[in-house]
Design a protein around this motif. Structure first.
Motif, PDB file in Angstrom:
ATOM      1  N   UNK A  34     109.773  60.027  50.750  1.00  0.00           N
ATOM      2  CA  UNK A  34     110.429  60.250  49.456  1.00  0.00           C
ATOM      3  C   UNK A  34     110.447  61.735  49.118  1.00  0.00           C
ATOM      4  N   UNK A  35     109.315  62.413  49.320  1.00  0.00           N
ATOM      5  CA  UNK A  35     109.222  63.846  48.993  1.00  0.00           C
ATOM      6  C   UNK A  35     110.198  64.666  49.827  1.00  0.00           C
ATOM      7  N   UNK A  36     110.232  64.412  51.138  1.00  0.00           N
ATOM      8  CA  UNK A  36     111.143  65.162  52.012  1.00  0.00           C
ATOM      9  C   UNK A  36     112.599  64.879  51.641  1.00  0.00           C
ATOM     10  N   UNK A  37     112.924  63.604  51.436  1.00  0.00           N
ATOM     11  CA  UNK A  37     114.295  63.246  51.093  1.00  0.00           C
ATOM     12  C   UNK A  37     114.755  63.890  49.798  1.00  0.00           C
ATOM     13  N   UNK A  38     113.908  63.845  48.774  1.00  0.00           N
ATOM     14  CA  UNK A  38     114.259  64.459  47.485  1.00  0.00           C
ATOM     15  C   UNK A  38     114.457  65.963  47.648  1.00  0.00           C
ATOM     16  N   UNK A  39     113.574  66.613  48.396  1.00  0.00           N
ATOM     17  CA  UNK A  39     113.649  68.070  48.560  1.00  0.00           C
ATOM     18  C   UNK A  39     114.962  68.489  49.225  1.00  0.00           C
ATOM     19  N   UNK A  40     115.293  67.883  50.368  1.00  0.00           N
ATOM     20  CA  UNK A  40     116.471  68.342  51.111  1.00  0.00           C
ATOM     21  C   UNK A  40     117.778  67.918  50.443  1.00  0.00           C
ATOM     22  N   UNK A  41     117.802  66.714  49.875  1.00  0.00           N
ATOM     23  CA  UNK A  41     119.041  66.238  49.246  1.00  0.00           C
ATOM     24  C   UNK A  41     119.306  66.981  47.941  1.00  0.00           C
TER      25      UNK A  41
END
Length: 215
Positions: free
Chosen positions: A136-143
């Motif tokens: 979730x953290x990685x997805x939120x950051x890059x998107x």
């Protein structure tokens, strides 16, 4: 608690997926290709922007270019979104490493045939939660980073050394694609591990319930 071939295959799959996700996350942490900008400028034509530094292609002569990198801490302090992305990615790296340690430790306990099912299940559940939160953290950051960029909400700092006339093109850097791949690996690993743990725990408890019912 015995380890059969099916359980070994599932646990190894979750570990491999989590490891791939962690390596991809480390890669984008150090990458400068979160944003790629093209400028209509004779001195600076291209800029790559990462989480901790920005690099641009500077013209030294008509036929000579040089890549110049500056730390974001010194030039980009007023752009607060980068600090949030940094925190999310650092948290993701930590969560993935923590989950891997627990996942591998539980697998080693199974290979040694240690009789501690509750400990193993707890390790698996915590590891699965770490993987899912990491994804979730990685997805939120890059998107969200890409959304801010393409929507025109990202700008250069006021103290940037060059006055750039116009951004002629914004392109998604490979940080977006590798970040999404990292998030998918982590989420799949966490989902499979939590599903397997809950299923194996229920099957371990079910025979006891059947015996009580018969009695």
């Amino acid at each position: 608690m015995k380890l059969n071939i099916r359980t070994f295959f599932i646990l190894m799959t979750t570990i491999i997926l989590a490891l791939v996700g962690w390596l991809l996350c480390i890669f984008i942490t150090n990458s400068v290709c979160w944003r790629l900008w093209q400028f209509s400028n004779q001195n600076v034509t291209t800029m790559w922007i990462g989480l901790w530094k920005a690099c641009y292609l500077e013209r030294k002569s008509p036929a000579e270019f040089e890549v110049v990198c500056d730390q974001l801490d010194s030039l980009w302090d007023e752009l607060e979104e980068f600090h949030y992305f940094q925190d999310l990615i650092i948290l993701s790296d930590f969560l993935q490493a923590y989950g891997l340690i627990l996942n591998v430790g539980a697998l080693l306990s199974l290979l040694k045939e240690e009789n501690c099912p509750n400990f193993i299940h707890t390790c698996h559940l915590i590891a699965a939660f770490s993987y899912i939160l990491d994804g979730i953290c990685v997805g939120v950051a890059v998107i969200y980073n890409s959304y801010l960029d393409v929507s025109g909400q990202s700008t250069l700092p006021d103290n940037f050394p060059y006055h750039l006339e116009k951004i002629i093109e914004k392109t998604f850097g490979h940080g977006l694609f590798f970040g999404i791949a990292s998030a998918v690996c982590s989420l799949v690993s966490g989902t499979v591990l939590s599903w397997h743990t809950c299923l194996s725990k229920s099957s371990r408890i079910q025979p006891k319930n059947s015996i009580l019912t018969i009695i």
